[in-house]
Scaffold this motif. Sequence first.
Motif, mmCIF file in Angstrom:
data_model
loop_
_atom_site.group_PDB
_atom_site.id
_atom_site.type_symbol
_atom_site.label_atom_id
_atom_site.label_comp_id
_atom_site.label_asym_id
_atom_site.label_seq_id
_atom_site.Cartn_x
_atom_site.Cartn_y
_atom_site.Cartn_z
ATOM 1 N N ILE A 245 -23.240 11.734 -57.063
ATOM 2 C CA ILE A 245 -21.946 11.211 -56.637
ATOM 3 C C ILE A 245 -20.855 12.234 -56.935
ATOM 4 C CG2 ILE A 245 -20.219 9.391 -56.973
ATOM 5 C CD1 ILE A 245 -22.720 8.367 -55.647
ATOM 6 N N ALA A 246 -19.973 12.463 -55.960
ATOM 7 C CA ALA A 246 -18.801 13.316 -56.174
ATOM 8 C C ALA A 246 -17.539 12.501 -55.905
ATOM 9 C CB ALA A 246 -18.831 14.542 -55.266
ATOM 10 N N ILE A 247 -16.553 12.671 -56.783
ATOM 11 C CA ILE A 247 -15.235 12.071 -56.605
ATOM 12 C C ILE A 247 -14.300 13.212 -56.211
ATOM 13 C CG2 ILE A 247 -13.369 10.812 -57.725
ATOM 14 C CD1 ILE A 247 -15.567 9.725 -59.667
ATOM 15 N N VAL A 248 -13.774 13.159 -54.998
ATOM 16 C CA VAL A 248 -13.097 14.307 -54.401
ATOM 17 C C VAL A 248 -11.630 13.979 -54.115
ATOM 18 C CG1 VAL A 248 -13.203 16.047 -52.587
ATOM 19 C CG2 VAL A 248 -15.296 14.841 -53.278
ATOM 20 N N ALA A 249 -10.731 14.636 -54.825
ATOM 21 C CA ALA A 249 -9.306 14.514 -54.537
ATOM 22 C C ALA A 249 -8.940 15.463 -53.404
ATOM 23 C CB ALA A 249 -8.485 14.836 -55.785
ATOM 24 N N ARG B 43 -13.402 25.003 -46.224
ATOM 25 C CA ARG B 43 -14.373 25.852 -46.919
ATOM 26 C C ARG B 43 -14.693 25.288 -48.305
ATOM 27 N NH1 ARG B 43 -12.411 30.781 -48.239
ATOM 28 N NH2 ARG B 43 -14.504 31.679 -48.391
ATOM 29 N N ALA B 44 -13.671 24.798 -48.999
ATOM 30 C CA ALA B 44 -13.911 24.231 -50.330
ATOM 31 C C ALA B 44 -14.756 22.968 -50.237
ATOM 32 C CB ALA B 44 -12.584 23.936 -51.022
ATOM 33 N N GLN B 45 -14.532 22.159 -49.212
ATOM 34 C CA GLN B 45 -15.334 20.940 -49.064
ATOM 35 C C GLN B 45 -16.773 21.270 -48.689
ATOM 36 O OE1 GLN B 45 -13.521 17.351 -47.556
ATOM 37 N NE2 GLN B 45 -15.164 17.095 -46.060
ATOM 38 N N ASP B 46 -16.975 22.257 -47.816
ATOM 39 C CA ASP B 46 -18.335 22.680 -47.474
ATOM 40 C C ASP B 46 -19.075 23.180 -48.716
ATOM 41 O OD1 ASP B 46 -17.965 22.032 -44.835
ATOM 42 O OD2 ASP B 46 -17.549 24.088 -44.180
ATOM 43 N N LEU B 47 -18.370 23.950 -49.547
ATOM 44 C CA LEU B 47 -18.978 24.455 -50.770
ATOM 45 C C LEU B 47 -19.323 23.304 -51.713
ATOM 46 C CD1 LEU B 47 -19.887 26.756 -52.595
ATOM 47 C CD2 LEU B 47 -17.515 26.958 -53.401
ATOM 48 N N LEU B 48 -18.464 22.306 -51.776
ATOM 49 C CA LEU B 48 -18.735 21.148 -52.620
ATOM 50 C C LEU B 48 -20.021 20.454 -52.190
ATOM 51 C CD1 LEU B 48 -17.905 18.882 -54.688
ATOM 52 C CD2 LEU B 48 -16.736 17.799 -52.749
ATOM 53 N N ARG C 17 -25.843 11.702 -61.658
ATOM 54 C CA ARG C 17 -25.098 12.930 -61.917
ATOM 55 C C ARG C 17 -23.801 12.907 -61.110
ATOM 56 N NH1 ARG C 17 -30.455 14.191 -61.176
ATOM 57 N NH2 ARG C 17 -31.518 15.049 -62.996
ATOM 58 N N PHE C 18 -22.682 13.090 -61.808
ATOM 59 C CA PHE C 18 -21.360 13.025 -61.191
ATOM 60 C C PHE C 18 -20.703 14.403 -61.151
ATOM 61 C CE2 PHE C 18 -21.945 8.601 -62.098
ATOM 62 C CZ PHE C 18 -21.097 7.900 -61.250
ATOM 63 N N LEU C 19 -19.926 14.627 -60.098
ATOM 64 C CA LEU C 19 -19.106 15.828 -59.989
ATOM 65 C C LEU C 19 -17.709 15.381 -59.568
ATOM 66 C CD1 LEU C 19 -19.668 18.902 -60.326
ATOM 67 C CD2 LEU C 19 -19.720 19.042 -57.827
ATOM 68 N N GLN C 20 -16.704 15.969 -60.211
ATOM 69 C CA GLN C 20 -15.306 15.686 -59.900
ATOM 70 C C GLN C 20 -14.680 16.953 -59.356
ATOM 71 O OE1 GLN C 20 -13.800 13.380 -63.329
ATOM 72 N NE2 GLN C 20 -11.777 13.790 -62.494
ATOM 73 N N ALA C 21 -13.893 16.839 -58.282
ATOM 74 C CA ALA C 21 -13.328 18.033 -57.664
ATOM 75 C C ALA C 21 -12.020 17.693 -56.959
ATOM 76 C CB ALA C 21 -14.314 18.635 -56.664
ATOM 77 N N ASN C 22 -11.219 18.740 -56.725
ATOM 78 C CA ASN C 22 -10.064 18.666 -55.838
ATOM 79 C C ASN C 22 -10.192 19.860 -54.909
ATOM 80 O OD1 ASN C 22 -7.491 19.144 -54.622
ATOM 81 N ND2 ASN C 22 -6.511 17.906 -56.200
ATOM 82 N N HIS D 225 -8.755 24.123 -58.447
ATOM 83 C CA HIS D 225 -9.282 23.161 -59.419
ATOM 84 C C HIS D 225 -10.732 23.500 -59.744
ATOM 85 C CE1 HIS D 225 -6.168 19.851 -59.437
ATOM 86 N NE2 HIS D 225 -5.759 20.610 -58.434
ATOM 87 N N ARG D 226 -11.085 23.392 -61.002
ATOM 88 C CA ARG D 226 -12.463 23.570 -61.420
ATOM 89 C C ARG D 226 -13.255 22.275 -61.233
ATOM 90 N NH1 ARG D 226 -10.257 26.634 -66.765
ATOM 91 N NH2 ARG D 226 -10.672 28.802 -66.124
ATOM 92 N N PHE D 227 -14.570 22.426 -61.133
ATOM 93 C CA PHE D 227 -15.432 21.257 -61.107
ATOM 94 C C PHE D 227 -15.490 20.622 -62.488
ATOM 95 C CE2 PHE D 227 -18.064 23.340 -57.540
ATOM 96 C CZ PHE D 227 -17.373 22.639 -56.555
ATOM 97 N N VAL D 228 -15.586 19.310 -62.512
ATOM 98 C CA VAL D 228 -15.882 18.554 -63.729
ATOM 99 C C VAL D 228 -17.219 17.865 -63.501
ATOM 100 C CG1 VAL D 228 -15.201 16.597 -65.169
ATOM 101 C CG2 VAL D 228 -13.467 18.189 -64.331
#
Length: 264
Positions: A33-37, A17-22, A6-11, A205-208
């Motif tokens: 796996i998350a790909i984080v910009a 705070r946004a990274q903690d939420l991610l 399962r993948f998640l894409q984010a910026n 940015h929204r999650f993908v």
Amino acid sequence: MDHVHRFLQANVNHSARAQDLLVHTMAEWFIDIAIVAEPYFVPPDREDSWAGDVDGSVAIVMRQSAALPPLGMVARGSGYVVVRVNETVVIGVYFSPNRSLAEFERFLGGLEALVHRFESRPVILAGDLNAKCTAWGSPRTDSRGEFLSEWAFATGLCLLNRGSVATCVRWNGESHVDVSFASPSAARRVRGWRVLEGAETLSDHRFVRFELSVSTLLNAPDEDARGEEELPRSAPRSFPRWALKRLNKVLAVEAATVAAWAPR
């Protein structure tokens, strides 16, 4: 036997705070796996589950409780990081909107050599490249988006983006700048690519989200056994330039769709 990554894409816009939420969302949704910009911070003591590029613009994160081996670092440079997740090669990318088109062309030229290095493996390449193109939902195509779409086609990557939901929402408008590509062998295994409109991200940015079906029986050779390396800063462009004005866009879209979604 097949399993699913399962993948998640984010910026996360360099927001703590946004990274903690991610990270919390990854645990709640069982994201592997998350790909984080634009990450806030890449922990230096978590190399088994965090991998970042050389200038803090993109990272790949593995959920600690995921039933996966540690991330295998393959390569990293300015704006890209490459890891191995079992037999799959995952490339996270970010390119600033403030840099020139010439720099963007050189950046993609380097990535092309990297993608071709792993032709025998499934490859996922995703991130925020700040390029706009109608192919991935933008109402218009800019020069960077045109170049990126040509590059992906020439490099043999399939576009995973579906629909027209914007990936970035700001007070002054929406944009479609978060893109996902895959090699044909990976694209045939991708399911459920979507932009999550209702999920809180604490970012503009929204999650993908998408899933990749992976076979435990697939044993690809270890091209990446040579370890970590950095691409040349000005790698030459060997891919051809396409005459888009003479391209039958309807047939091209149909051919790409069939190639990406055809059964194995």
